[in-house]
Design an enzyme around this catalytic site. Sequence first.
Site, short mmCIF file in Angstrom:
data_model
loop_
_atom_site.label_atom_id
_atom_site.label_comp_id
_atom_site.label_asym_id
_atom_site.label_seq_id
_atom_site.Cartn_x
_atom_site.Cartn_y
_atom_site.Cartn_z
N GLU A 125 0.89 -1.03 0.12
CA GLU A 125 0.15 0.02 -0.06
C GLU A 125 0.75 1.39 -0.03
O GLU A 125 2.12 1.36 0.63
CB GLU A 125 -0.95 0.12 1.28
CG GLU A 125 -1.71 -1.17 1.49
CD GLU A 125 -2.37 -1.30 2.89
OE1 GLU A 125 -2.28 -0.12 3.64
OE2 GLU A 125 -3.29 -2.17 3.10
N LYS A 127 2.29 4.55 1.64
CA LYS A 127 2.21 4.94 2.94
C LYS A 127 1.83 6.58 2.78
O LYS A 127 2.60 7.22 2.25
CB LYS A 127 3.89 4.73 3.58
CG LYS A 127 3.77 5.44 4.70
CD LYS A 127 5.09 4.99 5.67
CE LYS A 127 5.35 5.02 7.11
NZ LYS A 127 4.77 6.34 7.59
N ASP A 129 1.15 10.29 3.46
CA ASP A 129 1.74 11.17 4.63
C ASP A 129 0.78 12.13 5.12
O ASP A 129 0.66 13.25 4.78
CB ASP A 129 2.80 12.19 3.84
CG ASP A 129 3.66 12.55 4.63
OD1 ASP A 129 3.74 12.39 6.03
OD2 ASP A 129 4.77 13.49 4.22
N TYR A 242 -7.20 1.79 6.32
CA TYR A 242 -6.23 0.78 5.94
C TYR A 242 -6.00 -0.14 7.09
O TYR A 242 -5.36 -1.29 7.01
CB TYR A 242 -4.84 1.39 5.45
CG TYR A 242 -4.15 2.37 6.63
CD1 TYR A 242 -3.96 1.94 7.93
CD2 TYR A 242 -3.90 3.70 6.14
CE1 TYR A 242 -3.45 3.08 8.75
CE2 TYR A 242 -3.53 4.67 7.12
CZ TYR A 242 -3.11 4.25 8.11
OH TYR A 242 -2.60 5.12 9.21
N LYS A 330 10.51 3.22 3.41
CA LYS A 330 10.53 4.87 2.90
C LYS A 330 11.50 5.06 1.83
O LYS A 330 12.20 4.55 1.54
CB LYS A 330 11.34 5.53 4.29
CG LYS A 330 10.31 5.16 5.63
CD LYS A 330 9.05 6.00 5.57
CE LYS A 330 9.51 7.36 6.15
NZ LYS A 330 9.61 7.61 7.69
N CYS A 424 16.03 49.28 5.88
CA CYS A 424 15.44 48.53 4.43
C CYS A 424 16.92 48.59 3.75
O CYS A 424 17.50 49.40 3.48
CB CYS A 424 14.58 49.37 3.90
SG CYS A 424 14.25 48.86 1.89
N CYS A 427 16.44 51.28 0.57
CA CYS A 427 16.00 52.54 0.63
C CYS A 427 16.49 52.99 2.14
O CYS A 427 16.54 54.38 2.24
CB CYS A 427 14.57 52.89 0.45
SG CYS A 427 13.25 52.27 1.78
N CYS A 442 9.33 46.98 5.35
CA CYS A 442 10.14 48.28 5.16
C CYS A 442 9.14 49.27 5.13
O CYS A 442 8.02 49.23 4.64
CB CYS A 442 10.74 48.32 3.65
SG CYS A 442 10.87 49.99 2.94
N CYS A 448 10.30 53.70 -1.36
CA CYS A 448 11.26 52.84 -1.44
C CYS A 448 11.21 52.12 -2.82
O CYS A 448 10.68 51.56 -3.36
CB CYS A 448 10.96 51.51 -0.61
SG CYS A 448 11.93 50.02 -0.57
S1 IVH Z 1 -0.95 0.73 8.86
C1 IVH Z 1 0.07 -1.14 13.27
N1 IVH Z 1 -0.96 1.52 6.48
O1 IVH Z 1 1.99 5.23 9.09
C2 IVH Z 1 0.31 -0.27 12.29
N2 IVH Z 1 -0.25 2.76 8.16
O2 IVH Z 1 4.62 4.49 10.86
C3 IVH Z 1 -1.03 0.27 11.52
N3 IVH Z 1 0.67 5.10 7.49
O3 IVH Z 1 0.76 5.67 12.25
C4 IVH Z 1 -0.58 1.15 10.49
N4 IVH Z 1 -0.20 4.76 5.34
O4 IVH Z 1 -0.22 6.98 10.21
C5 IVH Z 1 -0.69 1.56 7.84
N5 IVH Z 1 -1.11 2.17 4.36
C6 IVH Z 1 -0.71 2.54 5.43
C7 IVH Z 1 -0.28 3.66 6.10
C8 IVH Z 1 0.00 3.98 7.31
C9 IVH Z 1 0.38 5.67 6.33
C10 IVH Z 1 0.97 5.71 8.81
C11 IVH Z 1 0.13 5.61 9.96
C12 IVH Z 1 1.02 5.01 10.95
C13 IVH Z 1 2.32 5.33 10.67
C14 IVH Z 1 3.32 4.36 10.93
#
Ligand code: IVH
Length: 701
Positions: A125, A127, A129, A242, A330, A424, A427, A442, A448
């Site tokens: 999946e 990850k 942010d 998720y 990551k 500034c 000027c 300024c 200016c």
């Molecule tokens: S599963 C038991 N799936 O990553 C852990 N986490 O570093 C369950 N996150 O706190 C998390 N995408 O905020 C999971 N597809 C994804 C995710 C995900 C982002 C974040 C989440 C978690 C952090 C862990």
Amino acid sequence: MTETPVEALTELEAVAELAFLAKKMAELDQAYYQNDAPLATDAEYDAFKRRNEEIEKRFPHLVREDSPSKRVGAKASDDFEKVVHSVPMLSLANIFTYGEIDEFIDRIRRFLGLPEGAALEFMAEPKLDGLSFSALYINGKFVRGATRGDGAVGEDITENLKMIQDMPLTLHSADLLGGDIPERLEIRGEVFMNKADFFALNEMQAAKGKKVFANPRNAAAGSLRQLDPKITRDRHLSLFGYTFGEVSEEKWTTHAEFLEKIRSWGFPVNPENKLCWLPQDIAAYFSSLGERRSSLAYDIDGAVYKVNRRDYQERLGFVARSPRWATAHKFPAEQAQTRLKNIRVQVGRTGVLTPVADLEPVNVGGVMVSHATLHNEDEIKRKDVRISDLVVVQRAGDVIPQIVRVILDKRPENAKPFSFPTECPVCGSRVVRDMDQVAQRCSGGLVCPAQAVEKLKHFVSRDALNIEGFGAKNVAFFFDRGWIKTLGDVFELEEKYGADIRKLDGWGDKSADNLFSSIRKVQSGVELDKFLFALGIPQIGQATARLLAAHYLTVTELMTQLDAARDPASEAYQDLTAIESIGIIVAQELLDFFEEEHNRREVARLLTFIQVNDFVPVKQDDHPLAGKTVVFTGTLPTLTRSEAKARAVAVGAKVAASVSKKTDFVVLGYDAGSKAKKAAELSIQTLSEEEFIALCNNQKQ
Ligand code: IVH
């Protein structure tokens, strides 16, 4: 503003001031408590509070319902109710290399005692942010939402989650009795802000003089943790589920089945999730995700791999605070180290002083970077950035490069702290930290040259009056010779200095004629919003100028109403501040601008040169682009990106950063890359710039 002593106030003035103070202090409170971005110093805040008290003491019958004196301090964010997670919300271990994928899988195989060749599948999946959330459903009804907090105790954000459009308040099962939805089910996932929504929000924030967010994650956090859930509603947030926490009865045997079930009940699940059987499938997933990263609508910082079978997950359990059955992979950060050569302070057209770091050029994720913004003085102090330091530079999405930190153990002995100028640099006028901003300005105004020349550049620029052939270089050149000093001088350039210009090196009749004819073209008709934006009034960005134009419709009405609005007790003032997203700070900047005699004179002079067209509201429902999602890609032949976006938005279209199934049109410029390919794959209609412009100009029927 000059203050009338309280004893001298008339009752009418008192009414107006109390109204002003109530609104002002509510804004300051919100900025302080909810946006973590104070707009005033403590002393200024106290002065407002004291004045409010004094006026109320003299006119007790005028105390308002929403008076700041009635509020028992604004609620701080610890006023969210606490929620104890019945199943702790844990985090994931990280890996960073392809080699570690094999180690992760081998460890799991060994732990489970799986013979070689035995199937072991993973869900891969993105990850996301953003921020993790928990949403508890009882009998399919959403009853409580929480943040992760420290994993054991989070904050109650039920009302905020309800404000997110994608958040289902009820889960719907295809089984008529809903028997497959567990009685108690806590879905967990991530709340995030799409990149396009983030840029739109920041534009709005900047126009209102409010804090702009550094990245979509911060914007999502700032928007979700709002004590007033209406603020959450006005910011576009998205979410995907998720995993799960508490569940009364588990009705699935794999993670894939869980995702499929919640999806079928109406909970958003990321369509990018993919089952992988072999380690090489996982590696391929990661590299493909990396390639598509910038074209996804949202920020991700890697991938997550999860053992698919629930019974295996149970057996694998947890180590420390992370599951053994999942890991995060990551992306390498788009960061690089380089030397900071110098810090310069730029003066913008509104007089704001911005420190900019000059860097030894360095390649950051494929792009050469030689400057980074340092935002303001506080930022330099907070990061303790000194000249000659070795610094870590980061490029995040489309955001301007930033300095993440200084590598302190490599600090050279001669590293020089930077002292922010008190005068500034252009000027020599005094630098002031004005009340409503963290920024320093300024105080020179039009005296200016930096402000004057930047104002002129802005005035003629594409998004403003769009005088073709009048680039920044020409502006600076004419300015240096004293041929243009103020905005109106542009229209006397031909008459007064036409002959000189024709004689200039590299000019000649042809280019001079071209320039003069573009100036005349603009004089024959300019849209009201462009005219207003072109004036370069602090806080009045394109979006705000449009709102004002749409409200007042004609330049005469605009000027008359702004004149009347100088009295804060007037209906005109109420009317102005009631315009969507025009707060009192924006209103004040606008009124301050027109209050200045020289500005009034200059605007009146401009109106003798330019025909300002009335604003024509677009009947958006009729427009072929209304409600459609448009993506731009590549360099367009004539329009800038901002111009193209503004045109699309003006006719009611939405502009997205990346192509998805929801995209209606993709406008292709030169070098259109992966987005064009994606559009073809998804059979989305593509347009040339010319077709796009025609479509924008073209009403249906
Ligand atoms: S599963 C038991 N799936 O990553 C852990 N986490 O570093 C369950 N996150 O706190 C998390 N995408 O905020 C999971 N597809 C994804 C995710 C995900 C982002 C974040 C989440 C978690 C952090 C862990």
